[in-house]
Design a protein around this motif. Structure first.
Motif, short mmCIF file in Angstrom:
data_model
loop_
_atom_site.label_atom_id
_atom_site.label_comp_id
_atom_site.label_asym_id
_atom_site.label_seq_id
_atom_site.Cartn_x
_atom_site.Cartn_y
_atom_site.Cartn_z
N THR A 161 -16.22 0.99 0.08
CA THR A 161 -15.44 1.94 0.78
C THR A 161 -14.54 2.93 -0.26
N GLN A 173 0.75 -0.96 0.10
CA GLN A 173 -0.28 0.07 0.47
C GLN A 173 1.10 1.29 0.30
N ASP A 179 -4.19 -4.61 6.61
CA ASP A 179 -3.87 -4.81 4.97
C ASP A 179 -3.73 -5.65 3.46
N HIS A 194 -11.41 1.15 -0.67
CA HIS A 194 -10.00 1.48 -0.10
C HIS A 194 -9.42 -0.17 -0.49
N HIS A 232 -13.74 -2.70 -1.44
CA HIS A 232 -13.25 -2.01 -2.54
C HIS A 232 -14.14 -0.74 -3.51
N ASP A 273 -1.27 3.49 -2.39
CA ASP A 273 -2.33 4.13 -2.09
C ASP A 273 -2.76 4.27 -0.27
N ASN A 329 -5.60 1.33 4.47
CA ASN A 329 -7.11 0.46 4.48
C ASN A 329 -7.37 0.81 6.16
#
Length: 329
Positions: A258, A14, A226, A260, A255, A17, A20
């Motif tokens: 949300t 991640q 994650d 995420h 995803h 991005d 989460n």
């Protein structure tokens, strides 16, 4: 960015991005999750039959698979020397002559996964490589040690230098439908991980049904995992394509709802190159290319790398070599 900062961030899940952060437990969403077992098994059965990646394309996919491997040793007789040798393989997972013949530059695996006691030698051996150390934690593999010790084990592993923590859930919470208890447990684990990224091992072979797998996947993501991971590798049934399909679709739904992105890690029993190709194809078809990067997809494996390297040598030379030509450590 200075070199020290690069070393801290390279190849962690991640990194491109936001992590989460999790959401409040949505019991209505969890209880609504279902799994049509016969349809899931039919869908999974079609994948190996349809796989047609050959020659140069197959070699490219196998090289991609290598970059997504958590190279793992979780044996009771692990020693610092063994871990150092495994880390050397992680730094150079494919012989240079094979890479040169394929027109490839250097590649590395996604991470090295060890028990807590082996974190220090792994960190030392991987220093400067950008390869993170992952540690199994929370009373791995059963997850039945006292709760406060499981939490402290996470903290100690992070302090020792682990940048990824593979935790195990309490299976009883899933089997009894106590989703609040599972969520609360995972939130505490997530907090204890701090900046280290948390992979939640569901031990799917012990959850009873695919519906339980779907619901446990959602709760783990709601709690801020994650990654969600199939297995410890110690269960009688580990990663399978039907289980993977259920977990991947839960990731897709999470995803969509949300925003995420959560990673996926199949582990246990994946030892052949053709198995890796099946999992990569499933990820591409169900989640898309973004999930084919090591920040969102990992294999938990050890012997898989040896078979992939052997297949790559066959692609280059036209002949299969003996397994001893591609040692793990």
């Amino acid at each position: 960015m200075d070199t020290a900062t690069k070393d801290r961030t390279a190849q962690l899940p991640q990194v491109t991005d936001p992590r989460n952060a999790g959401i409040e437990l949505d019991l209505a969403w969890v209880r609504a999750a279902q799994a049509n077992t016969s349809a899931i098994e039919r869908r999974a059965a079609t994948l190996p039959a349809r796989r047609s990646v050959k020659k140069d394309h197959q070699a490219a996919w196998l090289l991609k698979a290598i970059t997504c491997i958590d190279l793992t040793t979780l044996a009771g007789d692990d020693t610092p020397g063994r871990v150092h040798r495994l880390c050397a393989k992680a730094r150079q997972p494919v012989r240079r002559d094979i890479l040169e013949a394929l027109g490839m530059g250097p590649i590395t695996v996604g991470a090295v996964c060890v028990y807590h006691e082996m974190i220090a030698p792994a960190v030392e051996a991987l220093r400067g490589s950008g390869i993170p150390v992952a540690a199994v934690s929370t009373g791995f593999p059963a997850g039945l040690s006292p709760f406060h010790l499981r939490v402290e084990e996470i903290r100690e592993s992070v302090k020792a230098g682990a940048r990824e923590i593979d935790i195990v859930i309490s299976r009883r919470h899933v089997l009894t439908g106590n989703w609040q208890a599972l969520y609360d447990e995972l939130r505490i684990f997530r907090e204890a991980c701090g900046e280290a990224h948390m992979k939640a091992i569901l031990a799917t072979g012990e959850l009873g049904t695919l519906r339980n797998v779907a619901r446990a996947s959602l709760v783990a993501m709601m709690a801020g995992s994650d990654f969600i991971k199939t297995s410890t590798g110690k269960e009688s049934v580990n990663a399978t394509l039907p289980v993977s399909l259920v977990m991947i679709r839960a990731i897709r739904e999470f995803h969509e709802r949300t925003g995420h992105r959560v990673g996926y890690k199949p582990a246990g029993g994946i030892s052949r190159a053709k198995d890796a190709l099946n999992y990569l194809a499933l990820i591409k078809e169900e989640l898309g290319n973004r999930w084919l990067q090591p920040d969102l997809f990992r294999f938990g494996a050890s012997s898989l790398l040896g078979d992939i390297e052997r297949q790559l040598e066959h692609h280059v030379t036209g002949a299969y070599s003996a397994g001893w030509r591609h040692p793990m450590g």
